[in-house]
Scaffold this motif. Structure first.
Motif, short mmCIF file in Angstrom:
data_model
loop_
_atom_site.label_atom_id
_atom_site.label_comp_id
_atom_site.label_asym_id
_atom_site.label_seq_id
_atom_site.Cartn_x
_atom_site.Cartn_y
_atom_site.Cartn_z
N LYS A 27 1.02 -1.11 -0.03
CA LYS A 27 -0.04 0.13 -0.13
C LYS A 27 0.86 1.36 0.11
CE LYS A 27 -3.52 2.58 2.48
NZ LYS A 27 -4.33 2.49 3.73
N ALA A 28 1.73 1.08 0.80
CA ALA A 28 2.64 2.23 0.92
C ALA A 28 3.62 2.70 -0.58
CB ALA A 28 3.85 2.25 1.93
N ILE A 29 3.94 1.51 -1.26
CA ILE A 29 4.41 1.70 -2.60
C ILE A 29 3.54 2.33 -3.56
CG2 ILE A 29 5.33 0.42 -4.54
CD1 ILE A 29 6.70 -1.62 -2.36
N ASP A 30 2.32 1.90 -3.40
CA ASP A 30 1.25 2.31 -4.32
C ASP A 30 1.10 3.84 -3.83
OD1 ASP A 30 0.74 0.05 -5.73
OD2 ASP A 30 -0.92 -0.49 -4.42
N GLN A 31 1.13 4.12 -2.79
CA GLN A 31 0.79 5.74 -2.49
C GLN A 31 2.00 6.51 -2.79
OE1 GLN A 31 0.21 5.21 1.80
NE2 GLN A 31 -1.95 5.59 1.55
N THR A 32 3.29 5.93 -2.67
CA THR A 32 4.60 6.90 -3.03
C THR A 32 4.48 7.07 -4.48
OG1 THR A 32 5.61 5.43 -1.30
CG2 THR A 32 7.04 6.30 -3.19
N ILE A 33 4.04 5.98 -5.42
CA ILE A 33 4.02 6.33 -6.79
C ILE A 33 2.88 7.28 -7.21
CG2 ILE A 33 3.05 5.01 -8.93
CD1 ILE A 33 4.40 2.40 -7.90
N THR A 34 1.80 7.15 -6.52
CA THR A 34 0.62 8.21 -6.66
C THR A 34 1.28 9.57 -6.37
OG1 THR A 34 -1.15 6.54 -6.09
CG2 THR A 34 -1.67 9.01 -5.99
N ALA A 35 2.01 9.80 -5.24
CA ALA A 35 2.45 10.82 -4.83
C ALA A 35 3.48 11.48 -5.70
CB ALA A 35 3.34 10.96 -3.42
N VAL A 37 3.64 10.81 -9.19
CA VAL A 37 2.92 11.13 -10.41
C VAL A 37 2.18 12.58 -10.25
CG1 VAL A 37 1.28 10.25 -11.88
CG2 VAL A 37 2.97 8.59 -11.09
N LYS A 38 1.64 12.51 -9.28
CA LYS A 38 0.66 13.61 -8.96
C LYS A 38 1.44 14.69 -8.32
CE LYS A 38 -3.67 11.43 -8.60
NZ LYS A 38 -4.87 10.96 -7.67
N ARG A 39 2.76 14.54 -7.96
CA ARG A 39 3.53 15.66 -7.19
C ARG A 39 2.78 16.03 -6.03
NH1 ARG A 39 7.11 18.36 -11.75
NH2 ARG A 39 7.46 16.82 -12.99
N ASP A 40 2.54 15.02 -5.34
CA ASP A 40 1.53 15.40 -4.13
C ASP A 40 2.46 15.40 -2.75
OD1 ASP A 40 -0.07 15.43 -1.81
OD2 ASP A 40 -1.62 14.25 -2.73
N ILE A 41 3.04 16.48 -2.42
CA ILE A 41 4.13 16.73 -1.38
C ILE A 41 3.55 16.33 -0.04
CG2 ILE A 41 5.12 18.37 0.01
CD1 ILE A 41 5.57 19.83 -2.57
N ALA A 42 1.98 16.65 0.28
CA ALA A 42 1.54 16.16 1.45
C ALA A 42 1.26 14.66 1.86
CB ALA A 42 -0.08 16.91 1.55
N LEU A 43 1.07 14.09 0.36
CA LEU A 43 0.84 12.61 0.61
C LEU A 43 2.46 11.91 0.78
CD1 LEU A 43 -0.69 10.04 0.33
CD2 LEU A 43 -0.52 10.01 -2.19
N ALA A 44 3.32 12.64 0.16
CA ALA A 44 4.53 12.08 0.41
C ALA A 44 5.08 12.31 1.69
CB ALA A 44 5.71 12.71 -0.47
N GLU A 45 4.64 13.31 2.46
CA GLU A 45 5.25 13.57 3.94
C GLU A 45 4.36 12.74 4.79
OE1 GLU A 45 4.10 17.60 4.36
OE2 GLU A 45 6.26 18.26 3.57
N THR A 46 3.05 12.36 4.46
CA THR A 46 2.35 11.40 5.14
C THR A 46 3.15 9.80 5.08
OG1 THR A 46 0.52 12.48 4.85
CG2 THR A 46 0.16 10.19 5.50
N ILE A 47 3.29 9.44 3.79
CA ILE A 47 4.23 8.15 3.85
C ILE A 47 5.45 8.32 4.66
CG2 ILE A 47 5.46 6.55 2.08
CD1 ILE A 47 3.54 7.94 -0.22
#
Length: 64
Positions: A27-35, A37-47
């Motif tokens: 799940k964390a890897i999937d979220q990392t890829i999403t972060a 691709v979308k350049r989502d800094i908040a998601l990256a920080e959450t991870i």
């Protein structure tokens, strides 16, 4: 025979923990890829902030 049952129970518990950790990592890897691709800094920080959970689970598994 009693020692064998204890060993089997311990191995089963470790196996369950490893599967749990693998699922969480997937799940964390999937979220990392999403972060990424979308350049989502908040998601990256959450991870990154959630990494402590993996460290704790790894230590728990190693202590068994």
């Amino acid at each position: 025979m009693f020692m064998r049952e204890i060993l089997n129970a311990s191995l089963h518990e470790i196996n369950v923990d490893i599967i749990k950790m693998g699922t969480m990592l997937e799940k964390a890897i999937d979220q990392t890829i999403t972060a990424l691709v979308k350049r989502d800094i908040a998601l990256a920080e959450t991870i990154v902030n959630g990494d402590d959970v993996f460290d704790a689970l790894e230590q728990e598994i190693e202590s068994k």
